[in-house]
Design a protein around this motif. Structure first.
Motif, PDB file in Angstrom:
ATOM      1  N   SER A   8     -11.934  24.675  46.056  1.00  0.00           N
ATOM      2  CA  SER A   8     -11.234  25.963  45.898  1.00  0.00           C
ATOM      3  C   SER A   8      -9.695  25.603  45.622  1.00  0.00           C
ATOM      4  CB  SER A   8     -11.503  26.842  47.098  1.00  0.00           C
ATOM      5  OG  SER A   8     -10.845  26.469  48.085  1.00  0.00           O
ATOM      6  N   PHE A   9      -8.950  26.551  44.929  1.00  0.00           N
ATOM      7  CA  PHE A   9      -7.571  26.604  44.968  1.00  0.00           C
ATOM      8  C   PHE A   9      -6.888  26.418  46.268  1.00  0.00           C
ATOM      9  CE2 PHE A   9      -3.508  28.815  44.476  1.00  0.00           C
ATOM     10  CZ  PHE A   9      -3.026  28.106  43.788  1.00  0.00           C
ATOM     11  N   LYS A  13      -4.580  23.804  47.879  1.00  0.00           N
ATOM     12  CA  LYS A  13      -3.104  24.191  48.156  1.00  0.00           C
ATOM     13  C   LYS A  13      -2.594  23.500  49.839  1.00  0.00           C
ATOM     14  CE  LYS A  13      -1.874  28.468  48.948  1.00  0.00           C
ATOM     15  NZ  LYS A  13      -1.660  29.728  48.874  1.00  0.00           N
ATOM     16  N   ARG A  48      -0.398  31.471  44.056  1.00  0.00           N
ATOM     17  CA  ARG A  48      -1.797  31.932  43.541  1.00  0.00           C
ATOM     18  C   ARG A  48      -2.137  31.218  42.272  1.00  0.00           C
ATOM     19  NH1 ARG A  48      -3.381  37.065  46.058  1.00  0.00           N
ATOM     20  NH2 ARG A  48      -4.889  37.146  44.420  1.00  0.00           N
ATOM     21  N   VAL A  49      -3.314  31.354  41.986  1.00  0.00           N
ATOM     22  CA  VAL A  49      -4.008  30.271  40.826  1.00  0.00           C
ATOM     23  C   VAL A  49      -2.927  30.605  39.583  1.00  0.00           C
ATOM     24  CG1 VAL A  49      -5.738  30.178  39.094  1.00  0.00           C
ATOM     25  CG2 VAL A  49      -6.240  30.376  41.602  1.00  0.00           C
ATOM     26  N   LEU A  52      -0.167  28.261  39.130  1.00  0.00           N
ATOM     27  CA  LEU A  52      -0.326  26.967  38.963  1.00  0.00           C
ATOM     28  C   LEU A  52       0.510  26.055  37.808  1.00  0.00           C
ATOM     29  CD1 LEU A  52      -2.228  24.703  40.198  1.00  0.00           C
ATOM     30  CD2 LEU A  52      -3.938  25.370  38.429  1.00  0.00           C
ATOM     31  N   ILE A  81      -9.232  23.106  37.130  1.00  0.00           N
ATOM     32  CA  ILE A  81      -8.263  24.212  36.798  1.00  0.00           C
ATOM     33  C   ILE A  81      -9.017  25.484  36.095  1.00  0.00           C
ATOM     34  CG2 ILE A  81      -6.296  25.091  35.466  1.00  0.00           C
ATOM     35  CD1 ILE A  81      -5.138  22.078  35.909  1.00  0.00           C
ATOM     36  N   TRP A  84     -10.834  27.384  38.857  1.00  0.00           N
ATOM     37  CA  TRP A  84      -9.791  28.282  39.494  1.00  0.00           C
ATOM     38  C   TRP A  84      -9.607  29.482  38.515  1.00  0.00           C
ATOM     39  CZ3 TRP A  84      -6.476  23.721  41.347  1.00  0.00           C
ATOM     40  CH2 TRP A  84      -7.098  23.159  42.078  1.00  0.00           C
ATOM     41  N   LEU A  85      -9.243  29.322  37.272  1.00  0.00           N
ATOM     42  CA  LEU A  85      -8.788  30.353  36.405  1.00  0.00           C
ATOM     43  C   LEU A  85      -9.968  31.453  36.108  1.00  0.00           C
ATOM     44  CD1 LEU A  85      -6.695  28.395  33.851  1.00  0.00           C
ATOM     45  CD2 LEU A  85      -5.715  29.836  35.881  1.00  0.00           C
ATOM     46  N   GLU A  88     -10.154  33.592  38.938  1.00  0.00           N
ATOM     47  CA  GLU A  88      -9.087  34.445  39.167  1.00  0.00           C
ATOM     48  C   GLU A  88      -9.083  35.743  38.397  1.00  0.00           C
ATOM     49  OE1 GLU A  88      -4.869  35.216  40.352  1.00  0.00           O
ATOM     50  OE2 GLU A  88      -6.438  34.110  41.361  1.00  0.00           O
TER      51      GLU A  88
END
Length: 89
Positions: A8-9, A13, A48-49, A52, A81, A84-85, A88
């Motif tokens: 996960s993002f 992080k 947050r995403v 990025l 990526i 994650w996007l 989101e």
């Protein structure tokens, strides 16, 4: 980092933040680098995403200015990526 599948993002992080804190400790005598690392650590706190692109750009700038090979491993692959996007949206 080699195991990106399902990461996960938030986990990325946290792992990146840990690496930045370790780098900061290792280079505490380099004021310019520690200032840059502090700035990125601060930026990650509430990232947050959607942030990025800015985070990756700042990592890119650090890699151009300093020899930080461990930091290269924290650049996520395109698949991560995209995942994650998608989450989101």
């Amino acid at each position: 980092m080699s195991n990106w599948k399902g990461m996960s993002f938030s986990k990325w992080k946290i792992l990146l933040m840990r690496e930045l804190v370790e780098l900061r400790s290792s280079y505490e005598n380099d004021e310019k680098l520690t200032t840059s690392l502090d700035s990125l650590i601060n930026e990650l706190r509430y990232a947050r995403v959607r942030d990025l692109a800015r985070i990756l750009f700042n990592i890119h700038l650090l890699l151009r200015a300093y020899d930080l090979p461990t930091l290269k491993g924290y650049i996520p692959p395109a698949e991560a990526i995209e995942s994650w996007l998608d989450k989101e949206e």
